[in-house]
Design a protein around this motif. Structure first.
Motif, PDB file in Angstrom:
ATOM      1  N   SER A   1      44.793  36.589  30.090  1.00 19.73           N
ATOM      2  CA  SER A   1      44.549  36.075  31.439  1.00 19.73           C
ATOM      3  C   SER A   1      43.543  34.950  31.326  1.00 19.73           C
ATOM      4  CB  SER A   1      43.996  37.170  32.353  1.00 19.73           C
ATOM      5  OG  SER A   1      42.715  37.583  31.916  1.00 19.73           O
ATOM      6  N   GLY A   2      43.489  34.109  32.322  1.00 20.83           N
ATOM      7  CA  GLY A   2      42.519  33.030  32.279  1.00 20.83           C
ATOM      8  C   GLY A   2      41.129  33.475  32.686  1.00 20.83           C
ATOM      9  N   LYS A   3      41.032  34.589  33.408  1.00 21.20           N
ATOM     10  CA  LYS A   3      39.735  35.047  33.901  1.00 21.20           C
ATOM     11  C   LYS A   3      39.680  36.561  33.846  1.00 21.20           C
ATOM     12  CE  LYS A   3      38.995  35.023  38.479  1.00 21.20           C
ATOM     13  NZ  LYS A   3      37.821  34.230  38.329  1.00 21.20           N
ATOM     14  N   GLY A   4      38.471  37.094  33.945  1.00 22.22           N
ATOM     15  CA  GLY A   4      38.300  38.536  33.944  1.00 22.22           C
ATOM     16  C   GLY A   4      38.516  39.124  35.332  1.00 22.22           C
ATOM     17  N   GLY A   5      38.611  40.430  35.375  1.00 23.59           N
ATOM     18  CA  GLY A   5      38.703  41.109  36.658  1.00 23.59           C
ATOM     19  C   GLY A   5      40.079  41.186  37.267  1.00 23.59           C
ATOM     20  N   VAL A   6      41.124  40.830  36.492  1.00 22.45           N
ATOM     21  CA  VAL A   6      42.479  40.869  37.052  1.00 22.45           C
ATOM     22  C   VAL A   6      43.254  42.113  36.605  1.00 22.45           C
ATOM     23  CG1 VAL A   6      42.618  38.361  37.286  1.00 22.45           C
ATOM     24  CG2 VAL A   6      43.429  39.451  35.170  1.00 22.45           C
TER      25      VAL A   6
ATOM     26  N   PRO B   1      39.316  37.491  28.338  1.00 18.51           N
ATOM     27  CA  PRO B   1      39.655  36.398  29.259  1.00 18.51           C
ATOM     28  C   PRO B   1      39.251  35.047  28.689  1.00 18.51           C
ATOM     29  CG  PRO B   1      37.717  37.593  30.026  1.00 18.51           C
ATOM     30  CD  PRO B   1      38.264  38.372  28.869  1.00 18.51           C
ATOM     31  N   GLY B   2      39.920  34.002  29.167  1.00 19.24           N
ATOM     32  CA  GLY B   2      39.553  32.650  28.778  1.00 19.24           C
ATOM     33  C   GLY B   2      40.494  32.034  27.761  1.00 19.24           C
ATOM     34  N   THR B   3      40.101  30.853  27.267  1.00 17.16           N
ATOM     35  CA  THR B   3      40.914  30.105  26.309  1.00 17.16           C
ATOM     36  C   THR B   3      40.023  29.569  25.186  1.00 17.16           C
ATOM     37  OG1 THR B   3      40.638  28.119  27.678  1.00 17.16           O
ATOM     38  CG2 THR B   3      42.643  29.408  28.019  1.00 17.16           C
ATOM     39  N   GLY B   4      39.171  30.451  24.646  1.00 16.71           N
ATOM     40  CA  GLY B   4      38.187  30.014  23.652  1.00 16.71           C
ATOM     41  C   GLY B   4      38.500  30.397  22.225  1.00 16.71           C
TER      42      GLY B   4
ATOM     43  N   ASP C   1      44.558  32.407  44.825  1.00 13.48           N
ATOM     44  CA  ASP C   1      44.585  31.078  44.229  1.00 13.48           C
ATOM     45  C   ASP C   1      43.563  30.927  43.105  1.00 13.48           C
ATOM     46  OD1 ASP C   1      46.583  30.358  45.949  1.00 13.48           O
ATOM     47  OD2 ASP C   1      45.267  29.355  47.396  1.00 13.48           O
ATOM     48  N   ILE C   2      42.380  31.539  43.243  1.00 15.01           N
ATOM     49  CA  ILE C   2      41.341  31.405  42.218  1.00 15.01           C
ATOM     50  C   ILE C   2      41.812  31.973  40.886  1.00 15.01           C
ATOM     51  CG2 ILE C   2      39.021  32.112  41.543  1.00 15.01           C
ATOM     52  CD1 ILE C   2      39.090  29.993  43.728  1.00 15.01           C
ATOM     53  N   ALA C   3      42.462  33.145  40.925  1.00 18.35           N
ATOM     54  CA  ALA C   3      42.971  33.749  39.692  1.00 18.35           C
ATOM     55  C   ALA C   3      44.111  32.922  39.117  1.00 18.35           C
ATOM     56  CB  ALA C   3      43.439  35.176  39.968  1.00 18.35           C
ATOM     57  N   LEU C   4      44.962  32.383  39.989  1.00 15.67           N
ATOM     58  CA  LEU C   4      46.105  31.604  39.527  1.00 15.67           C
ATOM     59  C   LEU C   4      45.670  30.319  38.833  1.00 15.67           C
ATOM     60  CD1 LEU C   4      48.358  32.140  42.651  1.00 15.67           C
ATOM     61  CD2 LEU C   4      48.923  32.876  40.330  1.00 15.67           C
ATOM     62  N   LEU C   5      44.580  29.717  39.296  1.00 18.83           N
ATOM     63  CA  LEU C   5      44.075  28.506  38.646  1.00 18.83           C
ATOM     64  C   LEU C   5      43.784  28.757  37.175  1.00 18.83           C
ATOM     65  CD1 LEU C   5      41.571  27.080  41.314  1.00 18.83           C
ATOM     66  CD2 LEU C   5      43.681  25.986  40.527  1.00 18.83           C
ATOM     67  N   ASP C   6      43.093  29.856  36.885  1.00 24.50           N
ATOM     68  CA  ASP C   6      42.741  30.169  35.502  1.00 24.50           C
ATOM     69  C   ASP C   6      43.925  30.698  34.714  1.00 24.50           C
ATOM     70  OD1 ASP C   6      40.112  29.349  35.784  1.00 24.50           O
ATOM     71  OD2 ASP C   6      39.441  31.289  36.510  1.00 24.50           O
ATOM     72  N   ALA C   7      44.817  31.448  35.371  1.00 18.72           N
ATOM     73  CA  ALA C   7      46.001  31.961  34.684  1.00 18.72           C
ATOM     74  C   ALA C   7      46.878  30.824  34.185  1.00 18.72           C
ATOM     75  CB  ALA C   7      46.791  32.876  35.615  1.00 18.72           C
ATOM     76  N   ARG C   8      46.940  29.748  34.967  1.00 20.14           N
ATOM     77  CA  ARG C   8      47.729  28.583  34.549  1.00 20.14           C
ATOM     78  C   ARG C   8      47.172  27.989  33.256  1.00 20.14           C
ATOM     79  NH1 ARG C   8      47.999  27.869  40.296  1.00 20.14           N
ATOM     80  NH2 ARG C   8      50.182  27.800  41.000  1.00 20.14           N
ATOM     81  N   LYS C   9      45.847  27.973  33.125  1.00 17.90           N
ATOM     82  CA  LYS C   9      45.235  27.448  31.894  1.00 17.90           C
ATOM     83  C   LYS C   9      45.619  28.317  30.701  1.00 17.90           C
ATOM     84  CE  LYS C   9      41.242  25.642  34.436  1.00 17.90           C
ATOM     85  NZ  LYS C   9      39.788  25.788  34.692  1.00 17.90           N
ATOM     86  N   GLY C  10      45.596  29.635  30.897  1.00 18.13           N
ATOM     87  CA  GLY C  10      45.993  30.532  29.819  1.00 18.13           C
ATOM     88  C   GLY C  10      47.437  30.330  29.423  1.00 18.13           C
TER      89      GLY C  10
ATOM     90  N   GLU D   1      52.181  39.876  37.991  1.00 19.27           N
ATOM     91  CA  GLU D   1      51.229  39.795  39.095  1.00 19.27           C
ATOM     92  C   GLU D   1      50.649  41.180  39.338  1.00 19.27           C
ATOM     93  OE1 GLU D   1      51.828  37.371  42.932  1.00 19.27           O
ATOM     94  OE2 GLU D   1      52.084  39.462  43.584  1.00 19.27           O
ATOM     95  N   ASN D   2      49.381  41.340  38.986  1.00 18.54           N
ATOM     96  CA  ASN D   2      48.702  42.610  39.184  1.00 18.54           C
ATOM     97  C   ASN D   2      48.027  42.621  40.558  1.00 18.54           C
ATOM     98  OD1 ASN D   2      48.028  45.185  38.260  1.00 18.54           O
ATOM     99  ND2 ASN D   2      46.054  44.512  37.452  1.00 18.54           N
ATOM    100  N   MET D   3      47.762  43.808  41.073  1.00 15.00           N
ATOM    101  CA  MET D   3      47.154  43.949  42.403  1.00 15.00           C
ATOM    102  C   MET D   3      47.976  43.203  43.453  1.00 15.00           C
ATOM    103  SD  MET D   3      43.133  43.496  41.361  1.00 15.00           S
ATOM    104  CE  MET D   3      42.554  43.940  39.711  1.00 15.00           C
ATOM    105  N   SER D   4      49.289  43.266  43.300  1.00 19.40           N
ATOM    106  CA  SER D   4      50.190  42.518  44.175  1.00 19.40           C
ATOM    107  C   SER D   4      50.084  42.979  45.616  1.00 19.40           C
ATOM    108  CB  SER D   4      51.628  42.670  43.673  1.00 19.40           C
ATOM    109  OG  SER D   4      52.521  41.938  44.475  1.00 19.40           O
ATOM    110  N   THR D   5      50.085  44.289  45.801  1.00 19.24           N
ATOM    111  CA  THR D   5      49.896  44.866  47.133  1.00 19.24           C
ATOM    112  C   THR D   5      48.898  46.008  47.032  1.00 19.24           C
ATOM    113  OG1 THR D   5      51.721  46.441  46.849  1.00 19.24           O
ATOM    114  CG2 THR D   5      52.252  44.321  47.878  1.00 19.24           C
ATOM    115  N   HIS D   6      48.171  46.240  48.109  1.00 22.68           N
ATOM    116  CA  HIS D   6      47.259  47.372  48.168  1.00 22.68           C
ATOM    117  C   HIS D   6      47.937  48.534  48.866  1.00 22.68           C
ATOM    118  CE1 HIS D   6      44.095  49.791  50.312  1.00 22.68           C
ATOM    119  NE2 HIS D   6      43.718  49.910  49.052  1.00 22.68           N
ATOM    120  N   VAL D   7      47.854  49.707  48.246  1.00 24.58           N
ATOM    121  CA  VAL D   7      48.450  50.910  48.818  1.00 24.58           C
ATOM    122  C   VAL D   7      47.325  51.793  49.356  1.00 24.58           C
ATOM    123  CG1 VAL D   7      49.919  52.913  48.393  1.00 24.58           C
ATOM    124  CG2 VAL D   7      50.321  50.780  47.140  1.00 24.58           C
TER     125      VAL D   7
END
Length: 367
Positions: free
Chosen positions: A109-114, A220-223, A246-255, A271-277
């Protein structure tokens, strides 16, 4: 063989060969999975070999093909045999595959917490649930979580020769993590070269045995770790984990773009956390937005592998060391992970059917 038999065999082969497998997204004929069709005295014997772990799906596919075959009307008996075999697939930059490991799949993933680590653990468990031999490598040196998630926090690797290690096992999966080798509260205050060296040692000194898949839970990241993986580890494909916002998608695109730059096939986006149950009433809502993963997949021409829910049970089960696929594989949540795993393994097969492209020259650039 009589002319009638030849005609009937051709008719049956064309009928079954035109069936589009829901996981492969291809006809059985195009995927090369329809191995044999034999006709004799009004009876038929059909052999299908899938390139991904089938588990219970083998019987589902056999039943569907039998139903189609019987629609011809002239068959008295039909036997459909569905088997599967996982092959080794092409890796980047002509790297040499690691002995015994047929395919390495990076979950990134491009970022943590997903929810990447939870997704990686359940992906590994779902592949094993369908019959595959699976290993799980926790490549997050700074924040290893797989020992806890897999219920192995009290376990340690064993070494027969002080040079190699046997990985602890949980639920039929071999698991290796730096978390086994350091105190749970010890921070890894390491620079990049030490981190990448640790990753390579974990991978190369572990006695994995024969594996169909090694799932790598990436940080997470691209290092540094991602570059080491792409340059030194033979990766068959990558899965990008994102959430709809959108914030998660920005970083996911980089990954995603990073793996494309280094010639590692991107198998798709989940797509994780797609819907909340809601745990009280069961109501589902898109609290992080809707359709972000699908739009990203369409933008980059890759598969949407799954839309996984945000459910308190997933968190509780991971924290308790018994992830969802282990705790309730037949539930709606468990089936979502199993379906995602089948799509992932099937996309690896489809990627192997594409003509090999020339590997690009890798350049470092500011964007």
């Amino acid at each position: 063989m009589s002319s009638d038999t030849t005609v009937h065999e051709t008719e049956l082969r064309e009928l079954l060969g035109s069936y589009v497998d829901p996981y492969l997204g291809l006809t059985l004929e195009r995927a090369g999975t329809l191995k044999a069709v034999q006709i004799g005295n009004g009876d038929a014997a059909v052999s299908v070999e899938l390139g991904f772990p089938a588990g219970q799906y083998a019987s589902e596919l056999a039943a569907e093909l039998e139903r189609r075959a019987r629609s011809l009307g002239w068959l008295k008996q039909v036997k459909i045999d569905v088997s599967w075999r996982v092959a080794s697939h092409t890796v980047q930059n002509n790297l040499k595959p690691i002995q015994g490991i047929r395919n390495i799949i990076a979950v990134a993933s491009g970022k943590g917490g997903v929810g990447k680590s939870t997704t990686a653990a359940n992906l590994a468990l779902a592949l094993a649930h369908d019959g595959a031999a699976v290993g799980l490598l926790d490549a997050d040196i700074y924040g290893p979580s797989q020992p806890q998630m897999m219920g192995l926090s009290q376990e340690k690797p064993t070494s027969p020769d002080q040079r190699t290690m046997f990985a602890p096992e949980a639920y039929g999966i071999k698991v290796m993590s730096i978390g086994f080798l350091v105190d749970v509260e010890q921070p890894m205050v390491w620079r990049g070269p030490m981190v990448t060296q640790a990753l390579v040692q974990l991978l190369e000194t572990t006695r994995w045995g024969e594996l169909d898949y090694l799932i790598v839970d990436m940080p997470p990241g691209t290092g540094d770790t991602q570059l080491t993986l792409s340059q030194r580890v033979p990766v068959s494909g990558a899965v990008i984990v994102t959430t709809p916002q959108d914030i998660a998608l920005l970083d996911a695109r980089k990954g995603l773009r990073m793996f494309q730059k280094v010639a590692v096939p991107v198998l798709g986006v989940v797509e994780n956390m797609s819907t909340h149950v809601c745990s009280n009433c069961g109501f589902e809502e898109h609290i992080f937005g809707a359709g972000g993963g699908r739009r990203m997949a369409e933008q980059y021409g890759v598969e949407l592998l799954g839309e996984l829910p945000l459910d308190i049970r997933i968190r509780e089960q991971a924290d308790g060391g018994r992830p969802t696929v282990v705790t309730e594989p037949d539930s709606k949540l468990g089936r979502a992970y199993i379906d995602f795993a089948r799509r992932t393994a099937a996309r690896l097969v489809v990627a192997g059917l594409q003509p090999a492209a020339a590997f690009p020259n890798i350049s470092v650039e500011d964007t």
